[in-house]
Structures are given as structure tokens and as C-alpha cells.
Design a protein around this motif. Structure first.
Motif, PDB file in Angstrom:
ATOM      1  N   PHE A   1      17.635   5.857  -1.795  1.00 50.89           N
ATOM      2  CA  PHE A   1      19.042   6.164  -2.079  1.00 50.89           C
ATOM      3  C   PHE A   1      19.179   7.459  -2.877  1.00 50.89           C
ATOM      4  O   PHE A   1      20.095   8.236  -2.660  1.00 50.89           O
ATOM      5  N   ALA A   2      18.235   7.677  -3.803  1.00 47.12           N
ATOM      6  CA  ALA A   2      18.293   8.908  -4.597  1.00 47.12           C
ATOM      7  C   ALA A   2      18.007  10.129  -3.728  1.00 47.12           C
ATOM      8  O   ALA A   2      18.695  11.144  -3.813  1.00 47.12           O
ATOM      9  N   GLN A   3      16.988  10.033  -2.874  1.00 45.27           N
ATOM     10  CA  GLN A   3      16.564  11.183  -2.065  1.00 45.27           C
ATOM     11  C   GLN A   3      17.473  11.436  -0.866  1.00 45.27           C
ATOM     12  O   GLN A   3      17.977  12.534  -0.688  1.00 45.27           O
ATOM     13  N   SER A   4      17.643  10.389  -0.032  1.00 39.92           N
ATOM     14  CA  SER A   4      18.296  10.601   1.249  1.00 39.92           C
ATOM     15  C   SER A   4      19.801  10.572   1.151  1.00 39.92           C
ATOM     16  O   SER A   4      20.487  11.291   1.838  1.00 39.92           O
ATOM     17  N   GLU A   5      20.306   9.674   0.336  1.00 41.71           N
ATOM     18  CA  GLU A   5      21.751   9.530   0.321  1.00 41.71           C
ATOM     19  C   GLU A   5      22.356  10.122  -0.947  1.00 41.71           C
ATOM     20  O   GLU A   5      23.555  10.083  -1.138  1.00 41.71           O
ATOM     21  N   GLN A   6      21.493  10.658  -1.815  1.00 43.44           N
ATOM     22  CA  GLN A   6      21.951  11.349  -3.028  1.00 43.44           C
ATOM     23  C   GLN A   6      22.926  10.506  -3.850  1.00 43.44           C
ATOM     24  O   GLN A   6      23.862  11.039  -4.439  1.00 43.44           O
ATOM     25  N   THR A   7      22.713   9.183  -3.822  1.00 44.58           N
ATOM     26  CA  THR A   7      23.595   8.309  -4.576  1.00 44.58           C
ATOM     27  C   THR A   7      22.809   7.647  -5.695  1.00 44.58           C
ATOM     28  O   THR A   7      21.858   6.927  -5.429  1.00 44.58           O
ATOM     29  N   PRO A   8      23.193   7.897  -6.958  1.00 39.77           N
ATOM     30  CA  PRO A   8      22.522   7.170  -8.037  1.00 39.77           C
ATOM     31  C   PRO A   8      22.836   5.682  -7.897  1.00 39.77           C
ATOM     32  O   PRO A   8      23.998   5.305  -7.737  1.00 39.77           O
TER      33      PRO A   8
ATOM     34  N   GLY B   1       0.809  -1.227   0.000  1.00 38.73           N
ATOM     35  CA  GLY B   1       0.000   0.000   0.000  1.00 38.73           C
ATOM     36  C   GLY B   1       0.833   1.264   0.000  1.00 38.73           C
ATOM     37  O   GLY B   1       2.025   1.249  -0.322  1.00 38.73           O
ATOM     38  N   ASP B   2       0.198   2.370   0.378  1.00 35.47           N
ATOM     39  CA  ASP B   2       0.873   3.667   0.458  1.00 35.47           C
ATOM     40  C   ASP B   2       1.416   3.858   1.860  1.00 35.47           C
ATOM     41  O   ASP B   2       0.829   3.381   2.822  1.00 35.47           O
ATOM     42  N   GLY B   3       2.504   4.609   1.951  1.00 40.54           N
ATOM     43  CA  GLY B   3       3.049   4.858   3.284  1.00 40.54           C
ATOM     44  C   GLY B   3       4.479   5.328   3.211  1.00 40.54           C
ATOM     45  O   GLY B   3       4.852   6.033   2.275  1.00 40.54           O
ATOM     46  N   PHE B   4       5.274   4.912   4.178  1.00 43.89           N
ATOM     47  CA  PHE B   4       6.650   5.395   4.267  1.00 43.89           C
ATOM     48  C   PHE B   4       7.637   4.270   4.484  1.00 43.89           C
ATOM     49  O   PHE B   4       7.306   3.222   5.042  1.00 43.89           O
ATOM     50  N   LEU B   5       8.842   4.535   4.020  1.00 44.52           N
ATOM     51  CA  LEU B   5       9.962   3.644   4.263  1.00 44.52           C
ATOM     52  C   LEU B   5      10.879   4.333   5.273  1.00 44.52           C
ATOM     53  O   LEU B   5      11.202   5.517   5.105  1.00 44.52           O
ATOM     54  N   TYR B   6      11.243   3.625   6.321  1.00 43.74           N
ATOM     55  CA  TYR B   6      12.152   4.181   7.329  1.00 43.74           C
ATOM     56  C   TYR B   6      13.450   3.385   7.353  1.00 43.74           C
ATOM     57  O   TYR B   6      13.428   2.153   7.329  1.00 43.74           O
ATOM     58  N   VAL B   7      14.561   4.118   7.413  1.00 44.21           N
ATOM     59  CA  VAL B   7      15.868   3.484   7.588  1.00 44.21           C
ATOM     60  C   VAL B   7      16.415   3.994   8.912  1.00 44.21           C
ATOM     61  O   VAL B   7      16.635   5.200   9.076  1.00 44.21           O
ATOM     62  N   ILE B   8      16.581   3.095   9.868  1.00 45.99           N
ATOM     63  CA  ILE B   8      17.025   3.493  11.202  1.00 45.99           C
ATOM     64  C   ILE B   8      18.395   2.872  11.444  1.00 45.99           C
ATOM     65  O   ILE B   8      18.530   1.647  11.460  1.00 45.99           O
ATOM     66  N   LYS B   9      19.412   3.722  11.583  1.00 42.50           N
ATOM     67  CA  LYS B   9      20.760   3.196  11.803  1.00 42.50           C
ATOM     68  C   LYS B   9      21.182   3.484  13.229  1.00 42.50           C
ATOM     69  O   LYS B   9      21.203   4.644  13.648  1.00 42.50           O
ATOM     70  N   ASP B  10      21.501   2.419  13.956  1.00 42.02           N
ATOM     71  CA  ASP B  10      22.032   2.588  15.301  1.00 42.02           C
ATOM     72  C   ASP B  10      23.547   2.568  15.190  1.00 42.02           C
ATOM     73  O   ASP B  10      24.151   1.520  14.983  1.00 42.02           O
ATOM     74  N   LEU B  11      24.141   3.751  15.275  1.00 44.65           N
ATOM     75  CA  LEU B  11      25.580   3.880  15.066  1.00 44.65           C
ATOM     76  C   LEU B  11      26.316   4.019  16.394  1.00 44.65           C
ATOM     77  O   LEU B  11      27.444   4.501  16.453  1.00 44.65           O
ATOM     78  N   GLY B  12      25.620   3.621  17.479  1.00 44.88           N
ATOM     79  CA  GLY B  12      26.254   3.673  18.793  1.00 44.88           C
ATOM     80  C   GLY B  12      26.245   5.067  19.410  1.00 44.88           C
ATOM     81  O   GLY B  12      26.850   5.295  20.452  1.00 44.88           O
ATOM     82  N   MET B  13      25.571   6.022  18.771  1.00 45.80           N
ATOM     83  CA  MET B  13      25.435   7.372  19.334  1.00 45.80           C
ATOM     84  C   MET B  13      24.219   7.361  20.264  1.00 45.80           C
ATOM     85  O   MET B  13      23.485   6.395  20.342  1.00 45.80           O
ATOM     86  N   LYS B  14      23.976   8.494  20.898  1.00 43.50           N
ATOM     87  CA  LYS B  14      22.834   8.616  21.789  1.00 43.50           C
ATOM     88  C   LYS B  14      21.530   8.359  21.033  1.00 43.50           C
ATOM     89  O   LYS B  14      20.688   7.593  21.444  1.00 43.50           O
ATOM     90  N   GLU B  15      21.400   9.046  19.900  1.00 38.82           N
ATOM     91  CA  GLU B  15      20.189   8.932  19.098  1.00 38.82           C
ATOM     92  C   GLU B  15      20.503   8.180  17.816  1.00 38.82           C
ATOM     93  O   GLU B  15      21.553   8.400  17.216  1.00 38.82           O
ATOM     94  N   PRO B  16      19.575   7.319  17.366  1.00 35.60           N
ATOM     95  CA  PRO B  16      19.824   6.649  16.083  1.00 35.60           C
ATOM     96  C   PRO B  16      19.618   7.621  14.913  1.00 35.60           C
ATOM     97  O   PRO B  16      18.925   8.631  15.057  1.00 35.60           O
ATOM     98  N   TYR B  17      20.231   7.307  13.777  1.00 29.53           N
ATOM     99  CA  TYR B  17      19.951   8.071  12.555  1.00 29.53           C
ATOM    100  C   TYR B  17      18.655   7.530  11.965  1.00 29.53           C
ATOM    101  O   TYR B  17      18.490   6.314  11.835  1.00 29.53           O
ATOM    102  N   ILE B  18      17.698   8.403  11.644  1.00 32.33           N
ATOM    103  CA  ILE B  18      16.457   7.941  11.016  1.00 32.33           C
ATOM    104  C   ILE B  18      16.236   8.692   9.711  1.00 32.33           C
ATOM    105  O   ILE B  18      16.169   9.921   9.690  1.00 32.33           O
ATOM    106  N   GLY B  19      16.165   7.959   8.622  1.00 31.16           N
ATOM    107  CA  GLY B  19      15.861   8.553   7.322  1.00 31.16           C
ATOM    108  C   GLY B  19      14.540   7.985   6.849  1.00 31.16           C
ATOM    109  O   GLY B  19      14.220   6.841   7.161  1.00 31.16           O
ATOM    110  N   SER B  20      13.752   8.801   6.135  1.00 28.07           N
ATOM    111  CA  SER B  20      12.509   8.238   5.615  1.00 28.07           C
ATOM    112  C   SER B  20      12.129   8.877   4.298  1.00 28.07           C
ATOM    113  O   SER B  20      12.488  10.026   4.026  1.00 28.07           O
ATOM    114  N   VAL B  21      11.449   8.122   3.489  1.00 30.84           N
ATOM    115  CA  VAL B  21      10.883   8.636   2.235  1.00 30.84           C
ATOM    116  C   VAL B  21       9.491   8.005   2.074  1.00 30.84           C
ATOM    117  O   VAL B  21       9.245   6.922   2.596  1.00 30.84           O
ATOM    118  N   PRO B  22       8.618   8.708   1.309  1.00 27.67           N
ATOM    119  CA  PRO B  22       7.333   8.063   1.009  1.00 27.67           C
ATOM    120  C   PRO B  22       7.591   6.833   0.136  1.00 27.67           C
ATOM    121  O   PRO B  22       8.564   6.815  -0.621  1.00 27.67           O
TER     122      PRO B  22
END
Ligand SMILES: [Zn+2]
Length: 298
Positions: A153-160, A118-139
Motif C-alpha cells: 500500500f505504501a509503495q504501489s498505492e501511495q496510501t499510508p 521466505g523471500d520473494g514477491f507479492l502480486y496484486v492482480i485486479k481484473d477490472l473487466g479491461m483487456k489486460e488485468p492490472y498487476i502490481g507487485s512489491v518484494p
């Protein structure tokens, strides 16, 4: 062939590549989730992506991928670490929908994963051992998982990138093959090389059809990438959940003595299920009494 992943570079270091076979992992996830074909496909594609993003990490870092769509499958979650351990679950593993083109069940490419997600969001949560995890998301782009990660990858990490994720499920609902590849183009790749790769991708057979024919991850990359490829690393990957009886005991302990006493009086025992892997942990009367005593000490 047991599951493994290769990590490679090519085009003078301007192209990073990953390819993996994940048949055993996806089979295990499918069994543990008691999943039917659609859920196996959606969860398997997500878990395959998690395996590739996991090995990009270092040390104790982990990545969790969540697909949150409004379709009948509900949430799809996969987690991986830098050593290639993968686990995952899907909210509703028994979803069945009509095949996309109204034909052949058994070929997963006809499974309508997009409609089931269905419709919604994709979340990428990276626990890099810092206080807060890195959270990226796109529709979600299409809910087909592969498209959604390409968009990420195109939106968040700007990598083709170029990406293929596949899970083949047989008529008996058993996972026959699973795997994936990811190519990431860094700045400086020539137009000629980009054209070559785009052309190869366009006419590339589905990855599961290659895996069924016995192609290895190395051979899959060789079909996609021009020139020499440096295979930098080969990592064995596999299912693993980090749950344990002790971990669940600590969870119970955190409920406190009063709550534990209530459970003890009402049920005399507790049975807990890891929602990540469906492992069942039993706590009998003696275990509960011990936990109550420990909770009172704290
Ligand atoms: Zn578990």
C-alpha cells in the motif's frame, strides 16, 4: 457469528476503514486445503486481505493476491470479488516449522509464517473487466503477510495505511478465529489524529484475541479511530469457488476430439480436481463420449 465485513469512514471522510471477521472462510479454506497451522495462518491472512480488497471493487471485478516466496509453503493465492466471495489455496499445506520463540504451539502468533513464506514477491492482480488485468507487485517485506501488504500500500498505492491480519489456530489444528482491519489515511488528516491512531495501533492487542473475546468488526474500529465513525456498509462474506461441472467440461472440450478419444480409450473416465477448492469433478464414459461427439462437431 458468521463472517462479515464493515466498511466505514471517519475524520470527515479523510479516513477509510475496513474490518472483518473471516473465521468461517479461513476454516473452510483450511479444511479444503487439508492445511496444518502454518499454511492455515498464511492462507487465512492472505484471504482476509483479499476479502477487504474485494469489497473495494465494483460489479464483476475481482482481485487475486499471490504471495510467491521461496520458503517451503510455496505459492499462496487468494481471490475475492466485490460481493465478498473468497477462495484460495496454498501449494504446500503440510509444512511444519519450529515455533518462532520455541514456545507454545497453538498460539498462531508464535508460528513462523515469515520463514515458511521466505523471500520473494507479492502480486496484486485486479481484473477490472479491461483487456489486460492490472498487476502490481512489491518484494516481500518479511513474509508475515500483513507487513507485506502494508509495504504494498505504501509503495504501489501511495496510501499510508494501518493493517492487522490474524488467524488463530488451536492445538488440534482447527481455526479458532480469523479477521482483519485496514485503515487508509487520505491527505488532510491532522497530525493529532495520526498520533492518536499510531498510539492505538502500538498498544493494540492482537486482533484474534479481540475476536475470541467476542469483539465485532465495528467495535474493533471504534478502538482504533478517534471521533465518530460512519459505518457505510455491512457485507456478508463467505467462501465460494466459481468452478462447476460445466466449466470443467468446457476445459475438457478444449483438449479436442483426438486427445479426448485417447483419455476415453486409456481410462474410460476422467477425474478433475479444482486446484482452487479441491472439489472433485467426475466424467464417466457417457460424459466423455458426449464431449467427443461435441468436439467433432466444432
Ligand atoms: Zn473450485
Amino acid at each position: 457469528m458468521s463472517d462479515y465485513l464493515v466498511r466505514a469512514t471517519a475524520l470527515d471522510g479523510k479516513l477509510r476503514a475496513f474490518a472483518c471477521i473471516t473465521t468461517e472462510i479461513v476454516r473452510e479454506l483450511s479444511d479444503r486445503n487439508k492445511a496444518l497451522a502454518l499454511a492455515s495462518a498464511a492462507l487465512g491472512r492472505t484471504a482476509t486481505m483479499a476479502a477487504m480488497m474485494g469489497v473495494m471493487l465494483k460489479g464483476k471485478e475481482t482481485v487475486t493476491l499471490q504471495i510467491r516466496g521461496d520458503g517451503p509453503l510455496g505459492r499462496i493465492v487468494a481471490t475475492a470479488d466485490s460481493e465478498g466471495h473468497v477462495r484460495g489455496y496454498v501449494d504446500n499445506p503440510l509444512v511444519e516449522l519450529a515455533p518462532k520463540d520455541g514456545i507454545v504451539f497453538g498460539d498462531v502468533e508464535k508460528l513462523d509464517v515469515g520463514a515458511a513464506v521466505g523471500d520473494g514477491f507479492l502480486y496484486v492482480i485486479k481484473d477490472l473487466g479491461m483487456k489486460e488485468p492490472y498487476i502490481g507487485s512489491v518484494p516481500l517485506a518479511t513474509g508475515e503477510i500483513g507487513d507485506d501488504f502494508l509495504y504494498y500500500f505504501a509503495q504501489s498505492e501511495q496510501t499510508p495505511s494501518a493493517l492487522g491480519l490474524g488467524v488463530l489456530v488451536g492445538k488440534d489444528q482447527a481455526v479458532t478465529a480469523a479477521g482483519g482491519f485496514l485503515l487508509q489515511l487520505l491527505p488532510g488528516v491532522s497530525d493529532e489524529d495520526i498520533d492518536y491512531i499510531e498510539n492505538q495501533i502500538r498498544q493494540f492487542p492482537h486482533i484474534t484475541s479481540l475476536l475470541v473475546q467476542g469483539y465485532t468488526p465495528e467495535e474493533i474500529l471504534k478502538r482504533l479511530i478517534p471521533g465518530d465513525i460512519n459505518f457505510n456498509e455491512k457485507v456478508e462474506i463467505g467462501f465460494r469457488c466459481d468452478c462447476s461441472h460445466e466449466r470443467f467440461a468446457r476445459g475438457l472440450l478444449s483438449l479436442g476430439a483426438a486427445e479426448l478419444t485417447k483419455i476415453m480409450e486409456e481410462d474410460k473416465r476422467a477425474e478433475l480436481v479444482c486446484h482452487f477448492c479441491n472439489e472433485v469433478y467426475q466424467f464417466e464414459e457417457a460424459d466423455l463420449l458426449e464431449l467427443i461427439a461435441e468436439a467433432k462437431r466444432d
